[in-house]
Design a protein around this motif. Structure first.
Motif, PDB file in Angstrom:
ATOM      1  N   PHE A   1       2.029   7.351   7.306  1.00 43.34           N
ATOM      2  CA  PHE A   1       1.473   6.756   6.084  1.00 43.34           C
ATOM      3  C   PHE A   1       0.515   7.743   5.428  1.00 43.34           C
ATOM      4  O   PHE A   1      -0.373   8.286   6.081  1.00 43.34           O
ATOM      5  CB  PHE A   1       0.742   5.466   6.444  1.00 43.34           C
ATOM      6  CG  PHE A   1       0.234   4.686   5.263  1.00 43.34           C
ATOM      7  CD1 PHE A   1       1.118   4.052   4.413  1.00 43.34           C
ATOM      8  CD2 PHE A   1      -1.121   4.572   5.009  1.00 43.34           C
ATOM      9  CE1 PHE A   1       0.662   3.309   3.326  1.00 43.34           C
ATOM     10  CE2 PHE A   1      -1.589   3.838   3.930  1.00 43.34           C
ATOM     11  CZ  PHE A   1      -0.699   3.206   3.091  1.00 43.34           C
ATOM     12  N   ARG A   2       0.685   7.963   4.133  1.00 45.11           N
ATOM     13  CA  ARG A   2      -0.153   8.923   3.408  1.00 45.11           C
ATOM     14  C   ARG A   2      -0.982   8.244   2.313  1.00 45.11           C
ATOM     15  O   ARG A   2      -1.503   8.898   1.435  1.00 45.11           O
ATOM     16  CB  ARG A   2       0.716  10.028   2.788  1.00 45.11           C
ATOM     17  CG  ARG A   2       1.506  10.842   3.820  1.00 45.11           C
ATOM     18  CD  ARG A   2       0.608  11.591   4.781  1.00 45.11           C
ATOM     19  NE  ARG A   2       1.358  12.410   5.730  1.00 45.11           N
ATOM     20  CZ  ARG A   2       1.553  12.121   6.998  1.00 45.11           C
ATOM     21  NH1 ARG A   2       1.074  10.981   7.490  1.00 45.11           N
ATOM     22  NH2 ARG A   2       2.228  12.932   7.791  1.00 45.11           N
ATOM     23  N   GLY A   3      -1.077   6.908   2.396  1.00 46.09           N
ATOM     24  CA  GLY A   3      -1.923   6.175   1.468  1.00 46.09           C
ATOM     25  C   GLY A   3      -3.291   5.939   2.077  1.00 46.09           C
ATOM     26  O   GLY A   3      -3.769   6.705   2.922  1.00 46.09           O
ATOM     27  N   THR A   4      -3.919   4.819   1.698  1.00 48.97           N
ATOM     28  CA  THR A   4      -5.264   4.525   2.184  1.00 48.97           C
ATOM     29  C   THR A   4      -5.308   3.222   2.961  1.00 48.97           C
ATOM     30  O   THR A   4      -5.684   3.195   4.125  1.00 48.97           O
ATOM     31  CB  THR A   4      -6.255   4.455   1.008  1.00 48.97           C
ATOM     32  OG1 THR A   4      -6.177   5.668   0.257  1.00 48.97           O
ATOM     33  CG2 THR A   4      -7.683   4.286   1.524  1.00 48.97           C
ATOM     34  N   ILE A   5      -4.916   2.108   2.314  1.00 48.79           N
ATOM     35  CA  ILE A   5      -4.987   0.810   2.974  1.00 48.79           C
ATOM     36  C   ILE A   5      -3.625   0.122   2.965  1.00 48.79           C
ATOM     37  O   ILE A   5      -2.734   0.467   2.194  1.00 48.79           O
ATOM     38  CB  ILE A   5      -6.056  -0.104   2.332  1.00 48.79           C
ATOM     39  CG1 ILE A   5      -5.688  -0.434   0.882  1.00 48.79           C
ATOM     40  CG2 ILE A   5      -7.434   0.524   2.418  1.00 48.79           C
ATOM     41  CD1 ILE A   5      -6.642  -1.432   0.236  1.00 48.79           C
ATOM     42  N   MET A   6      -3.516  -0.889   3.809  1.00 52.02           N
ATOM     43  CA  MET A   6      -2.250  -1.597   3.996  1.00 52.02           C
ATOM     44  C   MET A   6      -1.759  -2.258   2.709  1.00 52.02           C
ATOM     45  O   MET A   6      -0.608  -2.104   2.319  1.00 52.02           O
ATOM     46  CB  MET A   6      -2.421  -2.660   5.086  1.00 52.02           C
ATOM     47  CG  MET A   6      -1.209  -3.537   5.295  1.00 52.02           C
ATOM     48  SD  MET A   6       0.019  -2.843   6.382  1.00 52.02           S
ATOM     49  CE  MET A   6      -0.707  -3.188   7.968  1.00 52.02           C
TER      50      MET A   6
ATOM     51  N   GLY B   1       0.788  -1.225   0.000  1.00 53.58           N
ATOM     52  CA  GLY B   1       0.000   0.000   0.000  1.00 53.58           C
ATOM     53  C   GLY B   1       0.818   1.273   0.000  1.00 53.58           C
ATOM     54  O   GLY B   1       0.266   2.368  -0.164  1.00 53.58           O
ATOM     55  N   ILE B   2       2.136   1.163   0.190  1.00 50.97           N
ATOM     56  CA  ILE B   2       2.956   2.379   0.188  1.00 50.97           C
ATOM     57  C   ILE B   2       3.074   2.985  -1.201  1.00 50.97           C
ATOM     58  O   ILE B   2       3.349   4.173  -1.339  1.00 50.97           O
ATOM     59  CB  ILE B   2       4.369   2.127   0.756  1.00 50.97           C
ATOM     60  CG1 ILE B   2       5.117   1.066  -0.069  1.00 50.97           C
ATOM     61  CG2 ILE B   2       4.301   1.764   2.222  1.00 50.97           C
ATOM     62  CD1 ILE B   2       6.580   0.915   0.325  1.00 50.97           C
ATOM     63  N   PHE B   3       2.841   2.186  -2.251  1.00 50.89           N
ATOM     64  CA  PHE B   3       2.991   2.691  -3.616  1.00 50.89           C
ATOM     65  C   PHE B   3       1.683   3.334  -4.071  1.00 50.89           C
ATOM     66  O   PHE B   3       0.651   2.677  -4.153  1.00 50.89           O
ATOM     67  CB  PHE B   3       3.390   1.565  -4.571  1.00 50.89           C
ATOM     68  CG  PHE B   3       4.604   0.798  -4.133  1.00 50.89           C
ATOM     69  CD1 PHE B   3       5.829   1.435  -4.009  1.00 50.89           C
ATOM     70  CD2 PHE B   3       4.518  -0.551  -3.827  1.00 50.89           C
ATOM     71  CE1 PHE B   3       6.945   0.730  -3.585  1.00 50.89           C
ATOM     72  CE2 PHE B   3       5.633  -1.261  -3.407  1.00 50.89           C
ATOM     73  CZ  PHE B   3       6.851  -0.620  -3.289  1.00 50.89           C
ATOM     74  N   LEU B   4       1.751   4.613  -4.396  1.00 54.27           N
ATOM     75  CA  LEU B   4       0.548   5.334  -4.819  1.00 54.27           C
ATOM     76  C   LEU B   4       0.547   5.550  -6.331  1.00 54.27           C
ATOM     77  O   LEU B   4       0.168   6.610  -6.824  1.00 54.27           O
ATOM     78  CB  LEU B   4       0.451   6.677  -4.080  1.00 54.27           C
ATOM     79  CG  LEU B   4       0.473   6.600  -2.557  1.00 54.27           C
ATOM     80  CD1 LEU B   4       0.096   7.951  -1.959  1.00 54.27           C
ATOM     81  CD2 LEU B   4      -0.455   5.510  -2.026  1.00 54.27           C
ATOM     82  N   GLY B   5       0.984   4.534  -7.066  1.00 56.05           N
ATOM     83  CA  GLY B   5       1.007   4.628  -8.518  1.00 56.05           C
ATOM     84  C   GLY B   5       2.067   3.704  -9.083  1.00 56.05           C
ATOM     85  O   GLY B   5       2.592   2.829  -8.389  1.00 56.05           O
ATOM     86  N   ASN B   6       2.395   3.897 -10.352  1.00 55.54           N
ATOM     87  CA  ASN B   6       3.415   3.111 -11.036  1.00 55.54           C
ATOM     88  C   ASN B   6       4.664   3.957 -11.253  1.00 55.54           C
ATOM     89  O   ASN B   6       4.626   5.190 -11.150  1.00 55.54           O
ATOM     90  CB  ASN B   6       2.889   2.631 -12.392  1.00 55.54           C
ATOM     91  CG  ASN B   6       1.585   1.874 -12.272  1.00 55.54           C
ATOM     92  OD1 ASN B   6       1.459   0.966 -11.446  1.00 55.54           O
ATOM     93  ND2 ASN B   6       0.598   2.242 -13.081  1.00 55.54           N
TER      94      ASN B   6
END
Length: 467
Positions: free
Chosen positions: A380-385, A322-327
């Motif tokens: 953490f600045r994402g949404t889910i684990m 979940g740490i990756f917010l894109g490609n």
């Protein structure tokens, strides 16, 4: 001629975390209130209680937080204290340079340089005079993340005892004491119980909201939640003849009640664009697009795992998808790309574990409902684990756990690279007290930048060696 009772107006914000959508309204409101009180010959102050800076926002990242200081200047703040986002997500050099050019005071009594020297930008306290000569002492402290500050070269001390010491030190010089506390609601309540000299505690850190304040003994607690949703207003009534505080009350103003227009929205957009432009610097060339997968293995996770392992030189690594917010697309990778991919102010951490402990951590990491778990806070600045990802850590065909090519058994020692948010006890209680070393000031996106450059340099070296 002095009035018998003077009202001191205090406006305060906390935990903005670089959420600038409502900042133009807040800024205009604070300035207008200052002008209104000045016209009525009333005293007013504007204080921020820390975590105004958050490196998730491009404007903050692109300006190393100096843009936040410029915004505080424009809103004509009088004083601030720092939060953990200013204190431990910036390098020591960046924090020492952050408030150069600030038009406000930084009040902080529990942070010193490694040689116990107080930096020039820090004031242990400040004393201000009201329109009628009332002396207002302002003190401040921030939350005690001892190991983080220590690794950055700072000395942080226990905040409550330091605040009580400073309050006693200045009590004879002032009529009112106001505390800017980035310690959290529990610590604020304890401070109010322990100190007989502090009149008002303006709180932060735990994102708590007091719509009408809270009285603890004779101390008023006030706080405005988070992200600039509210602005706080505290009124202190001081009787000049009796020479004492005779009343105090707190309220909040919801920013949705403040007027806004197209100019405000344009201003917010300009901050985003300025941040993007500041981060257009090329970092490394990526030859193959790396895709993310939230609930399974991915090329991006493999790349990041290899980067983490190479940088920390540990036996194995563990992190969540979940740490990756894109490609990570093919082509030149800029600071902007890396920031968008990994905006979290999260540091890597190296943990030393016995084989039995590593087995326990691995077993806990496979908890079935974790991938869908929402995460708030902890950097953490994402949404889910997302699914847990592993590097050099797996079960072999016999069901034995392998780490760094060795069978994991009790009595053997292993090093695990992971994210600092897993060491605070919320997900893995065992990791909270395990021997560890935080990698600082590098954030996880800095590790990706280092690894991308390393691969490029290794490739060039390989080519040069075969010419």
């Amino acid at each position: 001629m002095k009035h018998s009772v003077e009202t001191i107006h205090i406006y305060h914000t906390n935990d903005i975390h670089s959420h600038f959508d409502s900042w133009p309204q807040i800024s205009k409101y604070l300035i207008s209130q200052k002008q209104k009180h000045a016209e009525m010959h009333e005293t007013s102050f504007r204080f921020d209680i820390g975590d105004h800076v958050d490196r998730f926002h491009p404007f903050t990242e692109g300006t190393s937080g100096k843009g936040n200081v410029a915004l505080l200047n424009q809103a004509e703040y009088d004083a601030i204290t720092i939060g953990n986002n200013e204190g431990i997500t910036l390098s020591k050099k960046a924090l020492n340079e952050l408030y150069i050019g600030a038009d406000f005071d930084v009040v902080l009594c529990n942070l010193n340089d490694s040689d116990r020297f107080t930096p020039k930008w820090i004031n242990r306290y400040k004393i201000y005079d009201s329109e009628q000569g009332i002396r207002i002492g302002v003190i401040g402290a921030t939350a005690m993340y001892e190991q983080f500050y220590s690794q950055l070269g700072w000395v942080i001390t226990e905040p409550r005892s330091e605040l009580i010491k400073v309050a006693r030190e200045i009590r004879g010089e002032v009529d009112i004491i106001i505390c800017l506390s980035h310690m959290g609601i529990h610590e604020d309540r304890l401070l109010a119980e322990e100190s007989e000299t502090i009149d008002v505690i303006l709180g932060a850190h735990t994102h708590h909201l007091f719509t009408e304040g809270e009285m603890v003994d004779e101390t008023l607690l006030a706080a405005t939640g988070k992200f600039g949703e509210y602005v706080g207003h505290v009124e202190i009534l001081f009787d000049n003849q009796a020479e004492k505080v005779v009343g105090k009350k707190a309220s909040v103003i919801h920013v949705q009640q403040l007027p806004t227009d197209e100019e405000d929205r344009n201003e917010v957009h300009k901050l985003m664009v300025a941040g993007y432009e500041a981060m257009d610097e090329k970092v490394f060339y990526n030859h193959t697009a790396l895709r993310q997968e939230l609930f399974g293995p991915s090329a991006l996770a493999t790349f990041f795992g290899a980067a983490l392992l190479a940088y920390t030189e540990t036996d194995c690594a563990m992190f969540n998808a979940g740490i990756f917010l894109g490609n990570l697309e093919a082509g030149w990778v800029t600071k902007r790309h890396l920031h968008a991919l990994l905006p979290h102010p999260i540091n890597p951490c190296i943990i030393t574990l016995d084989g039995a402990e590593l087995q326990e951590v691995y077993a806990l990491s496979t908890t079935p409902n974790w991938p869908e778990t929402e995460i708030k806070g902890l950097g953490f600045r994402g949404t889910i684990m997302g699914s847990m990802m592993y590097e050099a850590l797996y079960l072999n065909e016999e069901g034995e756990l392998i780490a760094g090519g060795r069978i994991v058994r009790p009595g053997k020692t292993f090093t695990l690279a992971t994210l600092d948010m897993f060491t605070f006890g919320y997900f893995f209680p065992l990791l909270k007290d395990a021997p560890k070393e935080y990698v600082m000031p590098e954030l996880i996106r800095d590790i990706v930048a280092w690894y991308g450059k390393k691969l490029a340099m290794d490739s060039m070296g390989y080519l040069d060696g075969n010419e």
